[in-house]
Scaffold this motif. Structure first.
Motif, PDB file in Angstrom:
ATOM      1  N   GLN A 119       0.851  -1.186   0.000  1.00 50.17           N
ATOM      2  CA  GLN A 119       0.000   0.000   0.000  1.00 50.17           C
ATOM      3  C   GLN A 119       0.892   1.243   0.000  1.00 50.17           C
ATOM      4  OE1 GLN A 119      -3.391  -0.284   0.053  1.00 50.17           O
ATOM      5  NE2 GLN A 119      -3.610  -2.452   0.581  1.00 50.17           N
ATOM      6  N   ASP A 120       0.277   2.411  -0.120  1.00 51.73           N
ATOM      7  CA  ASP A 120       1.092   3.621  -0.073  1.00 51.73           C
ATOM      8  C   ASP A 120       1.512   3.971   1.346  1.00 51.73           C
ATOM      9  OD1 ASP A 120      -1.389   4.450   0.852  1.00 51.73           O
ATOM     10  OD2 ASP A 120      -1.683   5.995  -0.666  1.00 51.73           O
ATOM     11  N   SER A 121       0.663   3.712   2.343  1.00 44.18           N
ATOM     12  CA  SER A 121       0.970   4.107   3.709  1.00 44.18           C
ATOM     13  C   SER A 121       0.174   3.256   4.684  1.00 44.18           C
ATOM     14  CB  SER A 121       0.629   5.588   3.923  1.00 44.18           C
ATOM     15  OG  SER A 121      -0.776   5.780   3.824  1.00 44.18           O
ATOM     16  N   ALA A 122       0.539   3.354   5.959  1.00 44.12           N
ATOM     17  CA  ALA A 122      -0.197   2.636   6.996  1.00 44.12           C
ATOM     18  C   ALA A 122      -1.614   3.168   7.148  1.00 44.12           C
ATOM     19  CB  ALA A 122       0.555   2.731   8.325  1.00 44.12           C
ATOM     20  N   SER A 123      -1.831   4.407   6.762  1.00 46.22           N
ATOM     21  CA  SER A 123      -3.184   4.977   6.811  1.00 46.22           C
ATOM     22  C   SER A 123      -4.100   4.246   5.837  1.00 46.22           C
ATOM     23  CB  SER A 123      -3.146   6.470   6.482  1.00 46.22           C
ATOM     24  OG  SER A 123      -2.356   7.176   7.409  1.00 46.22           O
TER      25      SER A 123
ATOM     26  N   ILE B 237     -10.152  -2.016   7.899  1.00 44.36           N
ATOM     27  CA  ILE B 237     -11.487  -1.739   8.437  1.00 44.36           C
ATOM     28  C   ILE B 237     -12.567  -2.192   7.469  1.00 44.36           C
ATOM     29  CG2 ILE B 237     -13.083   0.141   9.020  1.00 44.36           C
ATOM     30  CD1 ILE B 237     -10.699   1.604  10.273  1.00 44.36           C
ATOM     31  N   LEU B 238     -12.377  -1.947   6.191  1.00 40.17           N
ATOM     32  CA  LEU B 238     -13.377  -2.350   5.202  1.00 40.17           C
ATOM     33  C   LEU B 238     -13.497  -3.871   5.129  1.00 40.17           C
ATOM     34  CD1 LEU B 238     -12.547   0.226   2.383  1.00 40.17           C
ATOM     35  CD2 LEU B 238     -14.513   0.255   3.938  1.00 40.17           C
ATOM     36  N   ALA B 239     -12.354  -4.562   5.225  1.00 41.95           N
ATOM     37  CA  ALA B 239     -12.399  -6.022   5.238  1.00 41.95           C
ATOM     38  C   ALA B 239     -13.091  -6.539   6.493  1.00 41.95           C
ATOM     39  CB  ALA B 239     -10.975  -6.587   5.146  1.00 41.95           C
ATOM     40  N   ALA B 240     -12.778  -5.917   7.631  1.00 42.90           N
ATOM     41  CA  ALA B 240     -13.405  -6.319   8.892  1.00 42.90           C
ATOM     42  C   ALA B 240     -14.905  -6.064   8.867  1.00 42.90           C
ATOM     43  CB  ALA B 240     -12.761  -5.562  10.048  1.00 42.90           C
TER      44      ALA B 240
ATOM     45  N   GLU C 174      -8.942   6.832  13.329  1.00 44.78           N
ATOM     46  CA  GLU C 174     -10.173   7.621  13.402  1.00 44.78           C
ATOM     47  C   GLU C 174     -10.551   8.157  12.022  1.00 44.78           C
ATOM     48  OE1 GLU C 174     -11.837  11.842  15.180  1.00 44.78           O
ATOM     49  OE2 GLU C 174     -10.361  10.742  16.378  1.00 44.78           O
ATOM     50  N   LYS C 175      -9.569   8.618  11.286  1.00 47.64           N
ATOM     51  CA  LYS C 175      -9.844   9.114   9.939  1.00 47.64           C
ATOM     52  C   LYS C 175     -10.427   8.013   9.063  1.00 47.64           C
ATOM     53  CE  LYS C 175      -7.616  11.737   6.206  1.00 47.64           C
ATOM     54  NZ  LYS C 175      -6.347  12.388   5.780  1.00 47.64           N
ATOM     55  N   ALA C 176      -9.858   6.805   9.160  1.00 46.39           N
ATOM     56  CA  ALA C 176     -10.362   5.677   8.376  1.00 46.39           C
ATOM     57  C   ALA C 176     -11.793   5.333   8.780  1.00 46.39           C
ATOM     58  CB  ALA C 176      -9.454   4.467   8.570  1.00 46.39           C
ATOM     59  N   ALA C 177     -12.090   5.427  10.069  1.00 47.67           N
ATOM     60  CA  ALA C 177     -13.456   5.155  10.529  1.00 47.67           C
ATOM     61  C   ALA C 177     -14.439   6.161   9.947  1.00 47.67           C
ATOM     62  CB  ALA C 177     -13.511   5.172  12.046  1.00 47.67           C
ATOM     63  N   ARG C 178     -14.021   7.400   9.830  1.00 48.74           N
ATOM     64  CA  ARG C 178     -14.876   8.420   9.198  1.00 48.74           C
ATOM     65  C   ARG C 178     -15.135   8.066   7.736  1.00 48.74           C
ATOM     66  NH1 ARG C 178     -12.356  14.297  10.964  1.00 48.74           N
ATOM     67  NH2 ARG C 178     -12.280  13.971  13.232  1.00 48.74           N
TER      68      ARG C 178
ATOM     69  N   ALA D 186     -14.896   5.195   6.251  1.00 45.34           N
ATOM     70  CA  ALA D 186     -15.635   3.937   6.090  1.00 45.34           C
ATOM     71  C   ALA D 186     -17.104   4.064   6.474  1.00 45.34           C
ATOM     72  CB  ALA D 186     -14.975   2.843   6.921  1.00 45.34           C
ATOM     73  N   GLY D 187     -17.475   5.174   7.076  1.00 37.68           N
ATOM     74  CA  GLY D 187     -18.872   5.369   7.458  1.00 37.68           C
ATOM     75  C   GLY D 187     -19.199   4.916   8.861  1.00 37.68           C
ATOM     76  N   ILE D 188     -18.206   4.423   9.606  1.00 41.03           N
ATOM     77  CA  ILE D 188     -18.430   4.026  10.997  1.00 41.03           C
ATOM     78  C   ILE D 188     -18.655   5.261  11.870  1.00 41.03           C
ATOM     79  CG2 ILE D 188     -17.280   3.005  13.018  1.00 41.03           C
ATOM     80  CD1 ILE D 188     -16.023   0.969  11.107  1.00 41.03           C
ATOM     81  N   GLY D 189     -17.903   6.318  11.577  1.00 44.75           N
ATOM     82  CA  GLY D 189     -18.067   7.581  12.293  1.00 44.75           C
ATOM     83  C   GLY D 189     -17.119   7.714  13.467  1.00 44.75           C
ATOM     84  N   ALA D 190     -16.588   8.916  13.654  1.00 47.03           N
ATOM     85  CA  ALA D 190     -15.633   9.160  14.734  1.00 47.03           C
ATOM     86  C   ALA D 190     -16.245   8.904  16.105  1.00 47.03           C
ATOM     87  CB  ALA D 190     -15.106  10.593  14.645  1.00 47.03           C
ATOM     88  N   ALA D 191     -17.543   9.155  16.243  1.00 50.78           N
ATOM     89  CA  ALA D 191     -18.202   8.962  17.536  1.00 50.78           C
ATOM     90  C   ALA D 191     -18.223   7.497  17.954  1.00 50.78           C
ATOM     91  CB  ALA D 191     -19.624   9.508  17.487  1.00 50.78           C
ATOM     92  N   ASN D 192     -18.056   6.587  17.002  1.00 55.20           N
ATOM     93  CA  ASN D 192     -18.079   5.155  17.299  1.00 55.20           C
ATOM     94  C   ASN D 192     -16.679   4.554  17.387  1.00 55.20           C
ATOM     95  OD1 ASN D 192     -20.932   4.879  17.426  1.00 55.20           O
ATOM     96  ND2 ASN D 192     -20.996   5.039  15.187  1.00 55.20           N
TER      97      ASN D 192
END
Length: 483
Positions: free
Chosen positions: A147-151, A158-161, A192-196, A198-204
């Motif tokens: 990949q390009d980065s760990a981000s 997260i998407l696979a999970a 946290e950025k990835a969760a945003r 992916a649609g999970i949301g930072a609050a979760n």
């Protein structure tokens, strides 16, 4: 100059570019580490409008020195300690040049079989060099991908999970219920950025407590939080354990966290972006404890400490089916016999973007040039120099050391006797600013239990014991002047 560059012109200018890079590497210590450019200075030196007629490459090289270099912070400088190293070595640079010269777009196996198959081989090589579990090898159900980065690796994990947790419902219909993700206060912000995204949301994104002494995630608290969230109707998706946090290189108890994940059926992603490559040294392979049988995905960055220039992250999964299931979309124009045969890997299904650079060439070049021995020596040098610095800090009564420093990062601060914490923090930041203004070195800071510490991250190929000794001498002198 409006025509294409001919092979002869490319040879002539290419030699000049290679000479320029070699000269830069030779004289890098003569530059101030931190760029002295003020905001907008580089922009002002660049023409507002593009040229109507081609100018030739001589003009580009001239402006590289005149305009660009004053705005460069020199990451390869021996006094660059602010962030984790971004190693750029000769073999990696040449590998990147070969990738650029070939101009391969390796989205499918069919669009360049060598691009795909070299990546498969080299990620297996790296897994072997690091002593990673057999489940991460391509011969089984899992495998590695660059990949390009760990981000990006975190987002893909997260998407696979998410795909595994809800059977692909979120990818098909959108997220219809609360999904949760678990990190600690020390986890990289990319989760946290990835969760945003992916649609999970930072609050979760649930923050799990850490041990105040080690800054490692508390598995018991994680267990309780997952159980509480599930009882409240949430779908726990992923836990991120970190091996070598950005702030202090804290190490989470992966085995204990993995047991919690196993009980709850939650994906375990291990982020070892900086420290993972240290496992090339057998004596540091303890960082792999808990991976086997627990980790669903694992990521590390050869572009930090393994002599491979940015960008080059390697992500391994123990089972590629959820990853491909989450990311595979096949329009008609990408259909081909090789893909439909099921005999090949199409790495476009292992990442966010469709297009893929031939990144494997530079990692392949590095591994072949240095061999396991050379890579181990580079990592061991960084650890040894960090140990020396830590011993000097520990032995000086005017300073306090954060004792956790198993890799190349040392965190510490002056004691500032008599100053309350707030004023001591301000004094530490003033010290850092004075040191960074010198031109010889570049440090950064972090906060641990509310107190500001200096960070010295050692690992540039050009950094020697003498550089570290002089850095420590400068720190002591400037601290004494401020005391």
């Amino acid at each position: 100059m409006s025509g294409h560059m001919t092979p002869d012109e490319f040879r002539r200018y290419g030699r000049q570019v290679v000479d320029w890079i070699a000269d830069y590497q030779e004289r890098i210590e003569s530059y101030p580490v931190l760029s002295r450019a003020r905001p907008g200075e580089v922009l002002e030196a660049l023409p507002e409008h593009p040229p109507e007629r081609g100018e030739g490459f001589e003009a580009v090289l001239a402006d590289l020195d005149r305009v660009i270099m004053p705005g460069i912070t020199h990451w390869q400088h021996p006094g660059f300690y602010a962030y984790f190293p971004a190693n750029a070595s000769g073999p990696a640079i040449l590998g990147d040049l070969l990738s650029a010269g070939l101009g391969v777009q390796g989205m499918l196996w069919a669009t360049s079989p060598a691009c795909t198959e070299l990546e498969t081989r080299v990620t297996d090589w790296l897994a072997e060099l690091l002593g990673l579990p057999a489940a991460f090898r391509a011969a089984g159900a899992g495998g590695g991908v660059i990949q390009d980065s760990a981000s990006s690796a975190a987002l893909v994990a997260i998407l696979a999970a998410l795909h595994r947790a809800d059977g692909g419902a979120a990818g098909r219909d959108g997220i219809a219920r609360r999904h949760t993700l678990y990190v600690s206060s020390q986890t990289h912000s990319s989760l946290e950025k990835a969760a945003r995204i992916a649609g999970i949301g930072a609050a979760n994104v649930r923050i799990v407590d850490v041990d105040p002494a080690t800054l490692a995630m508390d598995p018991a608290r994680l267990d309780a939080m997952i159980a509480e969230d599930a009882a409240a109707g949430a779908l726990p998706v992923l836990v991120c354990a970190t091996v070598g946090t950005t702030s202090t290189t804290a190490v989470d108890p992966v085995a204990a966290i993995g047991e919690v994940c196993g009980r709850h059926g939650v994906w375990l992603h291990v982020d070892a972006a900086y420290a993972g490559v240290a496992a090339v040294c057998p004596e540091l392979r303890w960082i792999n404890d808990g991976l086997d049988g627990h980790a669903d995905s694992y990521a590390t960055n050869p572009h930090k400490w393994l002599l491979t220039n940015f960008d080059c992250n390697v992500l391994w999964v123990a089972d590629r089916a959820p990853l491909v299931g989450a990311l595979s979309i096949l329009p008609e124009y990408l259909r081909n016999r090789a893909s439909e045969s099921g005999e090949v890997v199409d790495y476009r299904d292992w990442q966010i973007s469709l297009g893929r650079r031939f990144r494997a060439l530079k990692l392949w070049s590095v591994i072949r040039w240095y061999g396991a021995e050379g890579l181990r020596e580079h990592v061991r040098t960084g650890v040894r120099l960090a140990d020396e610095l830590a011993s000097w800090v520990r032995g000086d009564e005017a300073f306090e050391l954060l004792e956790h420093h198993p890799f190349g990062l040392v965190c510490f601060r002056p004691r500032w006797d008599g100053l309350p914490d707030g004023e001591a923090d301000a004094a530490t930041l003033r010290l850092m600013d004075r040191l960074n203004a010198s031109g010889d070195l570049y440090l950064s800071h972090t906060k641990v239990n509310g107190r500001v510490l200096l960070r010295v991250a050692i690992g540039a190929p050009a950094t020697t014991a003498e550089h570290v000794r002089k850095t420590w001498q400068r720190i002591r002198e400037e601290a004494a002047a401020l005391a």
